[in-house]
Design an enzyme around this catalytic site. Structure first.
Site, short mmCIF file in Angstrom:
data_model
loop_
_atom_site.label_atom_id
_atom_site.label_comp_id
_atom_site.label_asym_id
_atom_site.label_seq_id
_atom_site.Cartn_x
_atom_site.Cartn_y
_atom_site.Cartn_z
CG ASP A 118 -3.44 -3.67 4.89
OD1 ASP A 118 -2.50 -2.88 5.14
OD2 ASP A 118 -4.37 -3.38 4.13
CD GLU A 119 -5.81 -5.70 1.20
OE1 GLU A 119 -6.89 -6.19 0.88
OE2 GLU A 119 -5.57 -4.48 1.11
CB ALA A 120 2.55 -7.07 2.32
CG HIS A 169 -2.02 -1.02 1.16
ND1 HIS A 169 -3.23 -0.81 0.54
CD2 HIS A 169 -2.07 -2.30 1.62
CE1 HIS A 169 -3.99 -1.89 0.64
NE2 HIS A 169 -3.31 -2.82 1.28
#
Ligand code: TNX
Length: 554
Positions: A363-365, A300
């Site tokens: 998150d969401e790496a 992100h």
């Protein structure tokens, strides 16, 4: 039939909002905006003429309510009497600050002068901050006692937060028209009895994503005022993401000037100067909320990567991003400059932030290998500690090595993730934000014109009807620090749009955070939250008229 008409009206209003530019969304525009439902509810029967609100008709449900005969009426000559302890602990000043706030709420609609005075007396509205009083010990920093007799309303607390939360309860016990900003007829009666109230959890948060779409200081203040109504005590600001970097960092100025220059859909974006951010922190503190800033890393991060070529593994800055995909960006874990960057950002942000927490995302790496993710978190968590802050991270952090004292924010759906339970058993505290319950950006149903649906549709009952204490399978109940309602802004640009998604779900999450589990009951809750509708009308809050809730005004 009435419901259908209400829904139709709602979708018409939403069409207006969807077309409204950001200019129409500033705080000052709201009360007079075409959005406000003021005119529609002005003809509703005046609730003030009816019996005063029962003491238990409050959101969040109070821990203990003992009704008594009689009622107190606020009159033209009522005074607000504030007192602190005799010592020099600042309690007298804090009590005055809360008294002034209460007066500001009550004066416009009552038309009374309501002087705030330190003169003692056994009548009037009495706000007493008594940090050391033995009888108040069980109230903690955030609890309060509200006693109502025919002669006085007496609010007692040990901490200014408790006094402030008690004032929010008092507001809800007055007729909804008290929230209007023009003079109303009253009478301003409060039911007799005693409420003794303390929170179930210490962390009762709301998150605002100011990255996907940027929200200005006035918009954030407006949301803070709404959060305070329901005793929310943490404002988590998602300050960076692929689409925008929203906080000025002196040592890396292009983060804001370039990384903050756009948003989803390609609008102008924006960022907070350090003074802007300080003003948000100050305003939040005046409403007893602690700001928790988040810099999301190592994924992100497109806005940062676009601002400084050297942060990229290939040394090439990508273009700015205005879409809504996730998981395509990563800081370059093997490069040393990455940690110079992280150190500078965390140092400057920690210096600006009086609260003890700093959220590092995580998150969401999806573009970071697991090995790199673990290595990155091993290096970055000590930096947060070095600058005196406690790490908060999304629950993927539990798949790495959460530092001692780190807090993990759960955003899964069914609570089955073993690594989260294992971390909780090993001492990591949890903030619960299950996406299929607490995500305020999920659509209510297939017709909701805003929001997303990857975690399913989340109607009011679905959002309220779960227990944070037992939600994560095999996690000890004592590991639960509290709850938080995130509001992601891929589809949201204006304050009315924020409000449409937050209300009525936010008060339900706030109740899960505040009220004892023994009070949990949808059928009772839906009646209490229904009574908030006329208040939101009076405040110009553009809420979703969920058909699951028996709104008194349709
Ligand atoms: C998941 S939850 C995300 C965000 C999105 C959100 C949309 C989390 C930690 N990451 O990047 O904005 O879904 O609902």
């Amino acid at each position: 039939m009435r419901r259908r008409r209400a829904r139709l009206l709602c979708s018409l209003l939403l069409t207006v909002v969807a077309g409204a530019g950001t200019a129409a969304s500033s705080a000052s525009a709201s009360p007079a905006s075409p959005w406000s439902s003021r005119s529609s509810s002005a003809s509703a029967p005046d609730s003030a003429a009816a019996a005063p609100t029962p003491l238990d008709r409050v959101v969040p449900a109070p821990a203990s309510v003992r009704p008594a005969a009689g009622s107190y009426a606020i009159r033209p000559d009522t005074r607000i009497r504030v007192s602190g302890s005799d010592g020099s602990d600042g309690s007298a000043r804090s009590a005055r600050r809360v008294g002034d706030y209460l007066a500001q709420v009550l004066r416009p609609s009552t038309g009374f002068s309501l002087p705030v005075t330190t003169r003692s007396g056994d009548e009037g509205i009495r706000l007493r901050l008594t940090p050391k009083a033995a009888g108040a010990r069980t109230l903690g920093e955030e609890g309060y006692r509200l006693q109502v007799t025919g002669r006085a309303i007496t609010l007692t607390a040990r901490g200014s937060a408790g006094l402030f939360h008690g004032v929010q309860t008092l507001r809800q016990l007055l007729p909804a028209s008290v929230e209007r900003t023009t003079r109303q007829s009253g009478p301003w009666r409060v039911s007799g009895g005693t409420i003794t109230d303390v929170p179930r959890y210490a962390w009762r948060g709301a998150m605002l994503d100011v990255s996907r779409h940027f929200f200005g200081v006035d918009q954030v203040k407006r949301y803070i005022d709404q959060l305070a109504l329901y005793k929310i005590n943490k404002l988590h600001l998602h300050l960076s993401d692929d689409q925008g970097w929203r906080i000025a960092i002196d040592s890396w100025p292009k983060l804001a000037s370039h990384g903050g220059s756009t948003q989803v859909g390609g609008g102008p974006g924006g960022y907070y100067t350090k003074d802007d951010y300080r003003e948000i922190v100050r305003y939040a503190a005046s409403r007893e909320l602690t700001v928790v800033p988040e810099i999301d890393m190592p994924g992100h991060t497109n806005a940062a990567l676009a601002s400084y070529a050297e942060l990229n593994c290939d040394g090439v800055a990508p273009p700015l991003y205005t879409g809504t995909e996730v998981g395509f960006s990563s800081l370059c874990v093997p490069k040393e400059v990455t940690y110079d960057f992280v150190d500078d950002v965390i140092r400057e942000l920690a210096a600006l932030t009086p609260g003890p927490y700093l959220h590092i995302g995580g998150d969401e790496a999806h573009s970071t290998s697991h090995e790199d993710y673990v290595a990155f978190m091993d290096r970055v968590q000590p930096v947060v500690a070095k600058y005196g802050k406690t790490v908060v991270g999304w629950h993927q952090l539990t798949g790495a090595h959460p530092a001692k004292g780190a807090i993990a924010q759960y955003w899964g759906t069914d609570g089955s993730e073993k690594e989260v339970a294992d971390a909780a058993k090993a001492g990591t505290q949890l903030i619960l934000s299950p996406a299929n319950r607490a995500y305020l950006d999920m659509k209510y149903n297939a017709d909701t014109p805003l929001g997303q649906s990857w975690a399913g549709y989340v109607e009011a009952k679905q959002s309220y009807d779960w227990d944070p204490g037992t939600y994560i399978k095999d996690a000890p109940e004592s590991s639960v620090l509290g709850v938080e309602a995130p509001l992601w802004s891929e589809t949201l640009r204006t304050s009315p749009q924020i409000e449409y998604m937050a209300f009525p779900r936010l008060p339900g999450i706030a109740e899960l955070g505040w009220s004892p589990a023994s009070t949990h009951n949808w059928d009772e809750y839906k009646v209490r939250v229904a009574a908030q509708g006329p208040r939101w009308d009076a405040m110009g809050i553009a809420y979703y008229h969920s058909p699951q809730i028996p709104w008194p005004n349709g």
